[in-house]
Design a protein around this motif. Structure first.
Motif, PDB file in Angstrom:
ATOM      1  N   VAL A  19       0.824  -1.226   0.000  1.00  0.00           N
ATOM      2  CA  VAL A  19       0.000   0.000   0.000  1.00  0.00           C
ATOM      3  C   VAL A  19       0.852   1.269   0.000  1.00  0.00           C
ATOM      4  CG1 VAL A  19      -1.817   1.299   1.185  1.00  0.00           C
ATOM      5  CG2 VAL A  19      -1.890  -1.194   1.183  1.00  0.00           C
ATOM      6  N   LEU A  20       0.532   2.144  -0.942  1.00  0.00           N
ATOM      7  CA  LEU A  20       1.206   3.438  -1.060  1.00  0.00           C
ATOM      8  C   LEU A  20       0.207   4.544  -0.712  1.00  0.00           C
ATOM      9  CD1 LEU A  20       3.721   5.060  -2.138  1.00  0.00           C
ATOM     10  CD2 LEU A  20       2.514   5.115  -4.333  1.00  0.00           C
ATOM     11  N   PHE A  99     -10.020  -2.869  -2.371  1.00  0.00           N
ATOM     12  CA  PHE A  99      -8.707  -3.321  -1.886  1.00  0.00           C
ATOM     13  C   PHE A  99      -8.329  -2.623  -0.590  1.00  0.00           C
ATOM     14  CE2 PHE A  99      -4.128  -2.505  -1.627  1.00  0.00           C
ATOM     15  CZ  PHE A  99      -3.632  -3.791  -1.642  1.00  0.00           C
ATOM     16  N   THR A 100      -8.567  -1.304  -0.509  1.00  0.00           N
ATOM     17  CA  THR A 100      -8.117  -0.559   0.674  1.00  0.00           C
ATOM     18  C   THR A 100      -9.108  -0.679   1.836  1.00  0.00           C
ATOM     19  OG1 THR A 100      -8.962   1.367  -0.486  1.00  0.00           O
ATOM     20  CG2 THR A 100      -6.583   1.159  -0.349  1.00  0.00           C
ATOM     21  N   ASP A 125      -7.644   6.096 -10.043  1.00  0.00           N
ATOM     22  CA  ASP A 125      -6.403   6.561  -9.413  1.00  0.00           C
ATOM     23  C   ASP A 125      -5.372   5.440  -9.297  1.00  0.00           C
ATOM     24  OD1 ASP A 125      -7.980   5.264  -7.482  1.00  0.00           O
ATOM     25  OD2 ASP A 125      -7.300   6.535  -5.835  1.00  0.00           O
ATOM     26  N   LEU A 127      -4.482   1.057  -9.754  1.00  0.00           N
ATOM     27  CA  LEU A 127      -4.835  -0.290 -10.209  1.00  0.00           C
ATOM     28  C   LEU A 127      -4.086  -1.254  -9.300  1.00  0.00           C
ATOM     29  CD1 LEU A 127      -6.232  -2.128 -12.334  1.00  0.00           C
ATOM     30  CD2 LEU A 127      -4.207  -1.868 -13.760  1.00  0.00           C
ATOM     31  N   GLY A 130      -7.537  -4.920  -9.601  1.00  0.00           N
ATOM     32  CA  GLY A 130      -8.335  -4.744 -10.814  1.00  0.00           C
ATOM     33  C   GLY A 130      -9.839  -4.757 -10.598  1.00  0.00           C
ATOM     34  N   GLN A 131     -10.266  -4.865  -9.344  1.00  0.00           N
ATOM     35  CA  GLN A 131     -11.712  -5.020  -9.104  1.00  0.00           C
ATOM     36  C   GLN A 131     -12.504  -3.771  -9.509  1.00  0.00           C
ATOM     37  OE1 GLN A 131     -12.983  -8.107  -8.316  1.00  0.00           O
ATOM     38  NE2 GLN A 131     -10.849  -8.409  -8.904  1.00  0.00           N
TER      39      GLN A 131
HETATM   40  P1  5GP Z   1      -8.377  -2.605  -7.225  1.00  0.00           P
HETATM   41  O1  5GP Z   1      -9.854  -2.535  -7.416  1.00  0.00           O
HETATM   42  O2  5GP Z   1      -7.579  -2.508  -8.488  1.00  0.00           O
HETATM   43  O3  5GP Z   1      -7.971  -3.773  -6.355  1.00  0.00           O
HETATM   44  O4  5GP Z   1      -7.998  -1.349  -6.345  1.00  0.00           O
HETATM   45  C1  5GP Z   1      -8.185  -0.081  -6.866  1.00  0.00           C
HETATM   46  C2  5GP Z   1      -8.777   0.858  -5.857  1.00  0.00           C
HETATM   47  O5  5GP Z   1      -8.241   0.635  -4.551  1.00  0.00           O
HETATM   48  C3  5GP Z   1      -8.423   2.268  -6.235  1.00  0.00           C
HETATM   49  O6  5GP Z   1      -9.596   2.916  -6.657  1.00  0.00           O
HETATM   50  C4  5GP Z   1      -7.853   2.895  -4.978  1.00  0.00           C
HETATM   51  O7  5GP Z   1      -8.832   3.728  -4.423  1.00  0.00           O
HETATM   52  C5  5GP Z   1      -7.597   1.779  -4.034  1.00  0.00           C
HETATM   53  N1  5GP Z   1      -6.176   1.417  -3.881  1.00  0.00           N
HETATM   54  C6  5GP Z   1      -5.605   0.243  -4.228  1.00  0.00           C
HETATM   55  N2  5GP Z   1      -4.329   0.195  -3.870  1.00  0.00           N
HETATM   56  C7  5GP Z   1      -4.041   1.376  -3.289  1.00  0.00           C
HETATM   57  C8  5GP Z   1      -2.850   1.923  -2.717  1.00  0.00           C
HETATM   58  O8  5GP Z   1      -1.755   1.320  -2.641  1.00  0.00           O
HETATM   59  N3  5GP Z   1      -2.942   3.189  -2.227  1.00  0.00           N
HETATM   60  C9  5GP Z   1      -4.104   3.896  -2.277  1.00  0.00           C
HETATM   61  N4  5GP Z   1      -4.070   5.129  -1.771  1.00  0.00           N
HETATM   62  N5  5GP Z   1      -5.241   3.407  -2.796  1.00  0.00           N
HETATM   63  C10 5GP Z   1      -5.223   2.155  -3.309  1.00  0.00           C
END
Ligand code: 5GP
Length: 194
Positions: A19-20, A99-100, A125, A127, A130-131
């Motif tokens: 996580v960033l 994810f967060t 913002d 990826l 990918g959900q």
């Molecule tokens: P995914 O759906 O690809 O798993 O996660 C994408 C979403 O999770 C993004 O819209 C973002 O809000 C959040 N997200 C995923 N990883 C990070 C991260 O490392 N840092 C932050 N600030 N948001 C993240």
């Protein structure tokens, strides 16, 4: 995109190996100058794709998406995250696992905003797995429209999302691709442009 990589290196806080935190310019406070450049870069990368609409998800996707929409001269719509599972008339919905936040959200878009004639650019913002991107693609498909591409500000290339979304055959452009966050260090996937 060099300015974005530099901003990540100076302002990004590595919270863990996965996580960033970028709340000084993207996820809480927003940097309008950088955001304008991000919009222009997305514009350049997707100008030949015949995009008629941009779709993102609230809240952190909205700023880069509106800047890209300005550049491509199209309208932008953001999917809402809804707590209630009660369906309402005129909505297209999809389920997205965050994810967060580690929770499932039902996201929705009014069907009047995405038409079968649309070719939609999806912007977000981050990826990660990918959900979010796949949920937005599902909404576009349910609207009977085409996905013209996926534009991501920060891709964590060590997670599965990039592969999952690219496997669908859609064009994915990420402005910064992170190879690793291990040991509190951000390293980027090397690019030809540097
Ligand atoms: P995914 O759906 O690809 O798993 O996660 C994408 C979403 O999770 C993004 O819209 C973002 O809000 C959040 N997200 C995923 N990883 C990070 C991260 O490392 N840092 C932050 N600030 N948001 C993240």
């Amino acid at each position: 995109m060099k300015a974005l990589q530099e901003k990540i290196l100076t302002d990004g806080i590595v919270l863990s190996d996965t996580v960033l935190k970028v709340d000084t310019f993207l996820n809480h406070q927003m940097d309008p100058v950088l955001m304008k450049e991000i919009g222009e870069e997305f514009g350049k990368r997707f100008e030949k794709e015949g995009i008629t609409k941009i779709l993102t998800i609230e809240s952190s996707g909205i700023a880069p998406a509106i800047m890209a929409a300005l550049k491509l001269n199209v309208e932008m719509v953001f999917a809402r995250k809804r707590k209630s599972l009660t369906l309402q008339d005129g909505l297209i919905t999809s389920k997205v696992y965050s994810f967060t936040k580690k929770e499932e959200n039902e996201i929705s878009v009014a069907e009047k905003f995405i038409l079968p004639i649309d070719r939609v650019l999806i912007i977000d913002d981050f990826l990660a797995n990918g959900q979010a991107a796949l949920g937005l693609m599902d909404i576009v498909k349910k609207a009977g429209a085409d996905v013209g591409g996926v534009g991501i500000v920060i891709e964590k290339a060590f997670q599965d999302g990039g592969r999952l979304v690219r496997e669908t055959g859609v064009k994915v452009e990420s402005l910064a691709r992170i190879e690793s966050l291990k040991g509190g260090q951000v390293t980027f996937v090397p690019t030809k442009q540097g």
